[in-house]
Design an enzyme around this catalytic site. Structure first.
Site, PDB file in Angstrom:
ATOM      1  N   LYS A  35       0.831  -1.207   0.000  1.00  0.00           N
ATOM      2  CA  LYS A  35       0.000   0.000   0.000  1.00  0.00           C
ATOM      3  C   LYS A  35       0.866   1.257   0.000  1.00  0.00           C
ATOM      4  CE  LYS A  35      -3.480   0.036   2.836  1.00  0.00           C
ATOM      5  NZ  LYS A  35      -4.238   0.147   4.116  1.00  0.00           N
ATOM      6  N   GLU A 148     -12.988  12.055  13.343  1.00  0.00           N
ATOM      7  CA  GLU A 148     -13.262  12.375  11.942  1.00  0.00           C
ATOM      8  C   GLU A 148     -14.753  12.218  11.668  1.00  0.00           C
ATOM      9  OE1 GLU A 148     -14.343  10.088   9.582  1.00  0.00           O
ATOM     10  OE2 GLU A 148     -14.138   8.229  10.731  1.00  0.00           O
ATOM     11  N   LYS A 204     -18.380  11.360  17.984  1.00  0.00           N
ATOM     12  CA  LYS A 204     -18.455  10.583  16.746  1.00  0.00           C
ATOM     13  C   LYS A 204     -19.515   9.492  16.846  1.00  0.00           C
ATOM     14  CE  LYS A 204     -17.627   8.796  12.772  1.00  0.00           C
ATOM     15  NZ  LYS A 204     -16.362   8.210  12.338  1.00  0.00           N
ATOM     16  N   ASN A 208     -23.075   9.214  14.690  1.00  0.00           N
ATOM     17  CA  ASN A 208     -23.417   8.062  13.867  1.00  0.00           C
ATOM     18  C   ASN A 208     -24.660   7.349  14.380  1.00  0.00           C
ATOM     19  OD1 ASN A 208     -21.456   8.438  11.979  1.00  0.00           O
ATOM     20  ND2 ASN A 208     -20.131   6.780  12.651  1.00  0.00           N
ATOM     21  N   GLY A 253     -35.501   2.770   2.270  1.00  0.00           N
ATOM     22  CA  GLY A 253     -34.863   1.904   1.293  1.00  0.00           C
ATOM     23  C   GLY A 253     -34.303   0.661   1.937  1.00  0.00           C
ATOM     24  N   CYS A 260     -18.617   2.027   8.798  1.00  0.00           N
ATOM     25  CA  CYS A 260     -18.716   2.869   9.997  1.00  0.00           C
ATOM     26  C   CYS A 260     -20.011   2.675  10.774  1.00  0.00           C
ATOM     27  CB  CYS A 260     -18.556   4.339   9.614  1.00  0.00           C
ATOM     28  SG  CYS A 260     -16.892   4.788   9.088  1.00  0.00           S
ATOM     29  N   LYS A 263     -20.900  -0.950  12.508  1.00  0.00           N
ATOM     30  CA  LYS A 263     -19.979  -1.396  13.564  1.00  0.00           C
ATOM     31  C   LYS A 263     -19.877  -0.360  14.677  1.00  0.00           C
ATOM     32  CE  LYS A 263     -15.871   0.937  12.582  1.00  0.00           C
ATOM     33  NZ  LYS A 263     -14.933   1.603  13.515  1.00  0.00           N
TER      34      LYS A 263
END
Length: 433
Positions: A35, A148, A204, A208, A253, A260, A263
């Protein structure tokens, strides 16, 4: 400033390139040699709009380079961002923190006095304080937490022009350093939220959890509409006019997926249980269950659309990624539905504009087509599961000429159903009569 970014997956690679874009010298570090070699050559390891250009530009101007050495990172940087993954532990809902811990253990012995380590990985509340204590054992090293909030497909924009910057710290020096790191954003009046470590970690997972709840709420309403003959799209539009509710994330839907939301809400529940607060987030179990039920409902709709059995039926699935503008198939509802259809005996051919390679690696038992029209050839039913703009441009009249039967199951509520019906298609849609 001289920054390092430890972990060059989706979050880390974007963060490293964007920090170089705003003028910092950046070293990206990862244990994956292949990578690192690819990134150093300007090869993006994933699809993200705008990322290849930012990566190439900053490699060429010399502000961005890559390494596999944590010792090199410690010698190079003043600020070290932890951007490694925190996947779900096998056999558990809890987060796997071994990669985060490995960074701290590997980096710590090499850090200079006064260094600042900044966590960006999503971790259970309490992790930061534990890591801060461990880093202090290595000397005068500070820890801050800077979660983030990237949206796949918009990650470069979200990094360069975030809607807020959240920083948890225990030392004013850490906050001042990060204000300098993000000076470009602060000059553009990006809101700054300075707080303690625990609150920064919670922001965060709370965000979510709220987004997942909103999606599952409208999908729960879709279930009611299916039982009563109501139309969930009209329902969502009507309640979305209320500014206290808003229209975003109210599209019913097949549900949410990706690396993210699923989990993160499970890890949040697991951590809450450890803290004795499991009652407070018990509702997230229902959020998760509703989300997974929509996948089952799509399979049921497809089965009914072809007469009650999927055995030896040809099914075209439009979409493999969990959302458009991404090649990410992690916990993708689209790919999960495709696999479930195959499991009931259907011959499933999948198309996706960007995610075919990842889908093929995850689900090699399925068939794949590089063209949407080609995937639909001879299909007994077409199933729309990822809302790529390309699918909105399909001509239903032309497509009717290549399928075995003009039957559509709409799983994302973005296709113009009236136009398809006018072209002779039989249409089935979640939460709509």
């Amino acid at each position: 400033m001289r920054l390092t970014v430890i972990g060059t997956g989706y979050l880390g690679a974007v963060h490293a390139a964007c920090m170089a874009e705003i003028g910092h010298e950046v070293l990206g570090v990862d244990v994956d040699e292949a990578k690192i070699a690819a990134l150093a050559e300007g090869q993006a390891p994933f699809y993200e709009p705008g990322f290849p250009e930012v990566l190439t530009r900053n490699l060429e101007n010399g502000r961005l380079r890559f390494s596999t050495s944590l010792a090199d990172a410690a010698a190079f940087g003043d600020v070290h961002f932890i951007c490694v993954g925190t996947p779900q532990l096998p056999g558990s809902d809890a987060a796997d923190l071994r990669h985060v811990d490995a960074v701290v253990e590997g980096l710590g012995p090499h850090l200079r006095a006064g260094a600042l380590v900044v966590g960006k990985s999503t971790v259970p509340v309490g992790t930061a304080s534990r890591l801060a204590a461990r880093l202090r054992e290595f000397g005068d090293v500070q820890l801050a937490w800077n979660p983030e909030f990237l949206r796949e497909g918009f990650a470069v924009e979200d990094t360069l022009r975030p809607d807020r910057l959240v920083v948890g710290s225990t030392d004013p020096r850490s906050e001042q350093t990060l204000r300098h790191v993000y000076a470009t954003m602060l000059n553009d009046l990006t809101p700054w939220v300075g707080t303690d470590l625990a609150t920064a970690e919670l922001v965060k997972v709370a965000a979510n959890s709220f987004l997942a709840t909103k999606i599952s709420f409208i999908n729960a309403m879709a279930e009611i509409c299916e039982a009563t003959g109501g139309d969930v799209t009209t329902l969502a539009r009507a309640i979305g006019y209320d500014t206290r509710i808003g229209e975003r994330f109210l599209r019913a839907g097949v549900g949410f997926g990706g690396g993210c939301l699923p989990k993160d809400i499970r890890a949040f529940r697991a951590r809450a249980a450890e803290l004795g607060c499991d009652e407070s987030v018990r509702f997230l179990a229902d959020v998760d269950a509703i989300n997974l039920r929509r996948r089952v409902k799509v399979v049921q709709l497809v089965r009914e659309a072809v007469g009650g059995s999927l055995a030896d039926r040809s099914v075209a699935v439009l979409g493999a990624t969990f959302k458009p503008d991404s090649d990410d198939v992690r916990d993708s509802p689209a790919l999960a539905v495709a696999a479930a259809l195959h499991g009931e005996g259907a011959r499933v051919t999948v198309h996706d504009p960007r995610g075919l390679d990842n889908a093929r690696a995850a689900r090699p038992e399925l068939d794949y087509s590089p063209g949407a029209e080609k995937a639909c050839e001879g299909a007994d039913v077409v199933v729309h599961l990822t809302e790529w703009p390309e699918y909105l441009e399909l001509d239903p009249a032309e497509l009717a000429d290549v399928v075995a039967a003009p039957v559509l199951v709409e799983g994302r509520h973005t296709i113009d159903l009236a136009a398809w019906r006018s072209a002779g298609w039989e249409v089935h849609a979640l939460g709509r009569p």
